[in-house]
Design a protein around this motif. Structure first.
Motif, short mmCIF file in Angstrom:
data_model
loop_
_atom_site.label_atom_id
_atom_site.label_comp_id
_atom_site.label_asym_id
_atom_site.label_seq_id
_atom_site.Cartn_x
_atom_site.Cartn_y
_atom_site.Cartn_z
N GLU A 147 36.79 38.26 52.67
CA GLU A 147 37.77 37.29 51.68
C GLU A 147 37.79 37.09 49.63
O GLU A 147 37.86 37.77 49.09
N ARG A 148 36.10 36.66 50.40
CA ARG A 148 35.27 36.71 49.33
C ARG A 148 35.65 38.16 48.26
O ARG A 148 36.05 38.49 46.59
N LYS A 149 34.78 39.26 49.20
CA LYS A 149 35.00 40.64 48.64
C LYS A 149 35.87 40.97 48.12
O LYS A 149 36.85 41.71 46.99
N SER A 150 37.48 40.91 48.54
CA SER A 150 38.64 41.47 48.07
C SER A 150 38.96 40.69 47.10
O SER A 150 39.79 41.32 46.55
N ARG A 151 38.62 39.44 46.84
CA ARG A 151 39.08 39.00 45.65
C ARG A 151 38.34 39.75 44.97
O ARG A 151 38.82 39.77 43.33
N THR A 182 27.20 40.95 44.96
CA THR A 182 26.38 40.62 46.03
C THR A 182 26.53 39.08 45.68
O THR A 182 26.86 38.73 44.36
N SER A 183 25.81 38.68 46.00
CA SER A 183 25.12 36.70 46.09
C SER A 183 24.84 36.04 45.39
O SER A 183 24.76 35.12 44.88
N PRO A 234 29.87 32.65 40.31
CA PRO A 234 28.63 33.07 40.89
C PRO A 234 27.91 34.43 41.43
O PRO A 234 27.03 34.03 42.01
N ASP A 235 28.80 35.52 40.92
CA ASP A 235 28.14 36.75 42.36
C ASP A 235 27.09 38.01 41.09
O ASP A 235 27.18 37.69 39.69
#
Length: 414
Positions: free
Chosen positions: A382-386, A372-373, A343-344
């Motif tokens: 962590e979400r950015k890294s993933r 971006t969200s 959802p990004d």
């Protein structure tokens, strides 16, 4: 020499001519190819020539919008001409030949010639001899100087794609969404180039400077966190030792910045004069670099781009869903779009640096990607890294790997 059935169902309206050719180009671009030349071999051939962006491999394609079916016998003259062009190339530089058609007739002969699982050597020899007997007289003499083994090599490098306009368009969009073949050349490492030539660069020399620099006294409580508050990060200003250096007149600065200024206490300097002689050299250079970077970000903001100052200055295009929908494009390429599996939103951006070389200032633009969200605010932690791991620009898969993992797109006609 495979035959690929790209259709899922035999539905949809068949297009003709240029429309079919355009969707073939769109499909090939989804496979990481770009058009190099168009109809360049022979005036009687309607070829499209492609080059792979990553490997440099050449492909010559022919688009045939025949809804009644294309037979090898109907295509003999063109096959002979492409074969002659193929063997004319040095061995290491020979191209793959792609045939795109809406449907096939005489399926068994197509399989015998071009399907690696059922190739019939005798039928291939017979067809080669038939070429030499039945094609245009202009071609016959040149074919007499060829060998059947050369035609067998040509058959191995020939690929037949079966699909209507709608089939190809659907597959092209799917390839674009998956980004499996996305290739960002500026984000890859290369061996040094030693030959003399002209190079494109990501260095842009600053050739024109602003006329006036404003040096404004600040209040005692002024500090970076407050002076650069809210959207002021895009302005060409620099706080240094209780003074604000600005390329914008004090009256035109945002109110949250003016709150920490003595607006009636400022001096003006010729910017280029300050550039050469103002303050200590290292301090002066840091101020100038910040101001020049501020010019860039101010212009970027005026063009609907956003600025992220975490770990440097990154500029990326905003995705306004009301204006752009799910995807924002520049020409035919996307610059920001929603992800299918998350959802990004992914944005193509640049890290902006200002460097001084031989006494002159340059913008250095380093391509990057931002997640971006909501089309505006960068994803953190962590979400950015993933997301970075899942959408690494250094990931590149060869075409056969993709077709192996997606057998419905590579079903043999056998």
């Amino acid at each position: 020499m495979p035959i690929y059935n790209l259709y899922k169902e035999r539905e949809g309206t068949a297009r003709r001519g240029e429309d079919y050719k355009e969707v073939v180009i769109e499909y090939m671009e989804g496979l990481n190819y770009m058009v190099e030349l168009d109809s360049a071999f022979h005036s009687t051939l309607d070829d499209i020539q492609f080059v792979n962006k990553a490997t440099g491999d050449k492909v010559v394609a022919e688009a045939k919008a025949y809804s009644t079916g294309l037979s090898p016998n109907d295509f003999r003259d063109e096959l002979a001409r492409y074969f002659l062009e193929y063997i004319k190339q040095p061995q290491p530089h020979r191209f793959d030949f792609y045939i795109f058609t809406e449907t096939l007739s005489n399926d068994q002969l197509w399989k015998a010639l071009f399907d690696r699982d059922v190739t019939d050597n005798q039928k291939l020899v017979d067809f080669y001899e038939k070429l030499k007997d039945s094609v245009n007289d202009e071609v016959v003499d040149r074919l007499e100087d060829t060998e059947v083994d050369e035609f067998r090599d040509f058959a191995i490098d020939t690929h037949v794609f079966v699909g209507t306009y709608d089939d190809l368009r659907q597959q092209a969009h799917q390839l674009e969404k998956t980004e499996r073949f996305q290739y960002e050349p500026y984000l890859h490492s290369y061996e040094p180039v030693t030959e003399e030539t002209e190079y494109a660069t990501n260095l842009f020399q600053v050739t024109h400077y602003p006329e006036t620099l404003y040096i404004i006294e600040t209040t005692e409580e002024a500090e970076s966190a407050r002076v650069y508050n809210y959207n002021n990060e895009a302005f060409p200003i620099k706080l240094h030792e209780r003074k604000l250096y600005s390329l914008v007149h004090p009256d035109h600065l945002p109110g949250s910045t003016r709150h920490y200024l003595h607006e009636d206490r400022f001096e003006t300097r010729d910017f280029e004069e300050f550039l050469r002689t103002g303050a200590q050299e290292e301090e002066r250079e840091n101020i100038v670099r910040s101001l020049l970077r501020g010019i860039f970000t101010l212009v970027a903001r005026d063009n609907d781009c956003l600025i992220d100052r975490e770990k440097g200055t990154t500029v990326y295009p905003e995705l306004d869903r009301k204006q752009h929908g799910t995807e924002r494009k520049l020409g035919r390429s996307w610059v920001a779009k929603e992800l299918d599996s998350y959802p990004d939103v992914i944005h193509r951006g640049v890290k902006v640096r200002v460097r001084r070389y031989a006494g002159e200032y340059y913008y250095v633009l380093l391509p990057t990607q931002v997640f971006t969200s909501d089309g505006r605010r960068p994803v953190k932690g962590e979400r950015k890294s993933r997301l970075q791991n899942d959408f690494s620009p250094n990931r590149f898969h060869a075409q056969n790997q993709y077709l192996t993992k997606h057998p419905r797109l590579a079903v043999s006609a056998a």
